[in-house]
Design an enzyme around this catalytic site. Structure first.
Site, PDB file in Angstrom:
ATOM      1  N   CYS A 121      -6.635  -3.708   3.838  1.00  0.00           N
ATOM      2  CA  CYS A 121      -5.867  -4.238   2.696  1.00  0.00           C
ATOM      3  C   CYS A 121      -4.439  -4.614   3.079  1.00  0.00           C
ATOM      4  O   CYS A 121      -3.967  -5.714   2.775  1.00  0.00           O
ATOM      5  CB  CYS A 121      -5.898  -3.261   1.540  1.00  0.00           C
ATOM      6  SG  CYS A 121      -5.071  -1.676   1.835  1.00  0.00           S
TER       7      CYS A 121
ATOM      8  N   HIS B 170      -3.853   1.405  -1.583  1.00  0.00           N
ATOM      9  CA  HIS B 170      -4.497   0.089  -1.588  1.00  0.00           C
ATOM     10  C   HIS B 170      -3.509  -0.953  -2.101  1.00  0.00           C
ATOM     11  O   HIS B 170      -2.635  -0.646  -2.932  1.00  0.00           O
ATOM     12  CB  HIS B 170      -5.751   0.097  -2.466  1.00  0.00           C
ATOM     13  CG  HIS B 170      -6.567  -1.166  -2.357  1.00  0.00           C
ATOM     14  ND1 HIS B 170      -7.276  -1.503  -1.228  1.00  0.00           N
ATOM     15  CD2 HIS B 170      -6.763  -2.173  -3.246  1.00  0.00           C
ATOM     16  CE1 HIS B 170      -7.887  -2.668  -1.424  1.00  0.00           C
ATOM     17  NE2 HIS B 170      -7.578  -3.087  -2.637  1.00  0.00           N
TER      18      HIS B 170
ATOM     19  N   ASN C 220      -7.908  -9.274  -2.278  1.00  0.00           N
ATOM     20  CA  ASN C 220      -7.722  -8.034  -1.536  1.00  0.00           C
ATOM     21  C   ASN C 220      -8.853  -7.790  -0.568  1.00  0.00           C
ATOM     22  O   ASN C 220      -9.991  -8.225  -0.777  1.00  0.00           O
ATOM     23  CB  ASN C 220      -7.543  -6.843  -2.478  1.00  0.00           C
ATOM     24  CG  ASN C 220      -8.748  -6.532  -3.348  1.00  0.00           C
ATOM     25  OD1 ASN C 220      -9.006  -5.380  -3.684  1.00  0.00           O
ATOM     26  ND2 ASN C 220      -9.510  -7.548  -3.752  1.00  0.00           N
TER      27      ASN C 220
END
Length: 282
Positions: A195, A244, A256
């Site tokens: 990520c 994240h 993402n």
């Protein structure tokens, strides 16, 4: 920045007086009509300005819309790149210049989606915006390009005031090109990412340095509110020490590197879980 305008017939001239004086009767009249027709047909054809807006229509390769003040211009370039120019240069772009995109055009569709198509109708870029009945895309005097639907504005370049969004739009464009690639823990590309590897490389592509992890990226930039989110802002998830991160692309969507099962995808902004906060870097 003004668009030069010319009368397409300004260089046309009729033959001088007496040019047909040796012709008589019907032959003289016929010759005069033929000469005038040839001059008019040979006059150069100049593209007409598209004004400051288009409705549900296409913006052809090489065409543009321009603010009434002539200070700002949104150009569908022949190289396939859609670029917004202001007095000091480019402010926003789709970053889609490529030989294979030569001759591409912009479609302001009836579903509200802005789409750049190649001449063969394959898709180069899309805004992923939606509005029933489509919208009117306007190049405003404040430097912002806005698509207005029946319920109000639903898409924008966020360049009001002539603010450059070249870095943010470039980071988003980079992320778009990675969609479909796999997720790999610690991946920095170009074939796979995690990520924060995706977000750091997206900004590195436009010369903006971000730290490598989501926790350290959250300590950089400027905090923004959800209501003020713009494409290019990062969205962080999973607690005070975020685990994240994704890049906001507009319309309540992020790109993402989600996980090993899904890879790099578009997601609704709430899909990855609890939101920690939002940061802006350009």
């Amino acid at each position: 920045m003004t668009i030069p305008t010319r009368d397409p017939y300004s260089r046309a001239s009729l033959p001088p007086d007496g040019a047909f004086s040796r012709l008589r009767g019907v032959s003289a009249l016929l010759a005069a009509f033929i000469a005038i027709a040839l001059v008019l047909c040979a006059a150069p054809a100049y593209a007409q300005p598209r004004g400051d807006r288009i409705g549900v229509a296409d913006l052809a390769s090489g065409d543009w819309i321009e603010s009434p003040s002539h200070a700002y211009r949104l150009v569908m370039q022949g190289d396939g790149n859609l670029v917004l120019y202001g007095p000091a240069g480019a402010l926003w772009a789709t970053y889609t210049s490529a030989p294979e995109n030569s001759g591409a055009y912009l479609a302001n569709q009836g579903d509200g989606n802005l789409v750049i198509y190649r001449p063969d109708r394959s898709v180069v870029w899309a805004s992923r915006s939606h509005a029933a009945g489509g919208g009117t895309l306007i190049m405003q005097n404040d430097g912002n390009v806005v698509n207005y639907g029946a319920a109000g504005p639903f898409w924008s370049t966020y360049t009001n005031g002539g603010v450059s969004k070249m870095a943010a739009s470039g980071a988003v464009a980079f992320a778009r090109r990675q969609v479909g690639k796999p997720y790999v823990w610690g991946g920095n590309g170009p074939d796979a990412y995690d990520c924060s590897g995706l977000t750091s490389r997206a900004y590195a592509s436009v010369g903006v340095s971000l730290h490598r992890t989501s926790q350290s990226q959250y300590l950089q930039g400027q905090a923004v509110a959800r209501a003020a989110l713009q494409p290019g802002d990062l969205v962080f998830y999973s607690g005070a020490q975020p685990g994240h991160v994704g890049i906001y692309v507009g319309n309540d969507e992020i790109i993402n590197a989600r996980n090993t099962q899904l890879g790099i995808i578009y997601n609704h902004i709430t899909a990855p879980g609890s939101i920690t906060g939002y940061r802006r870097y350009a």
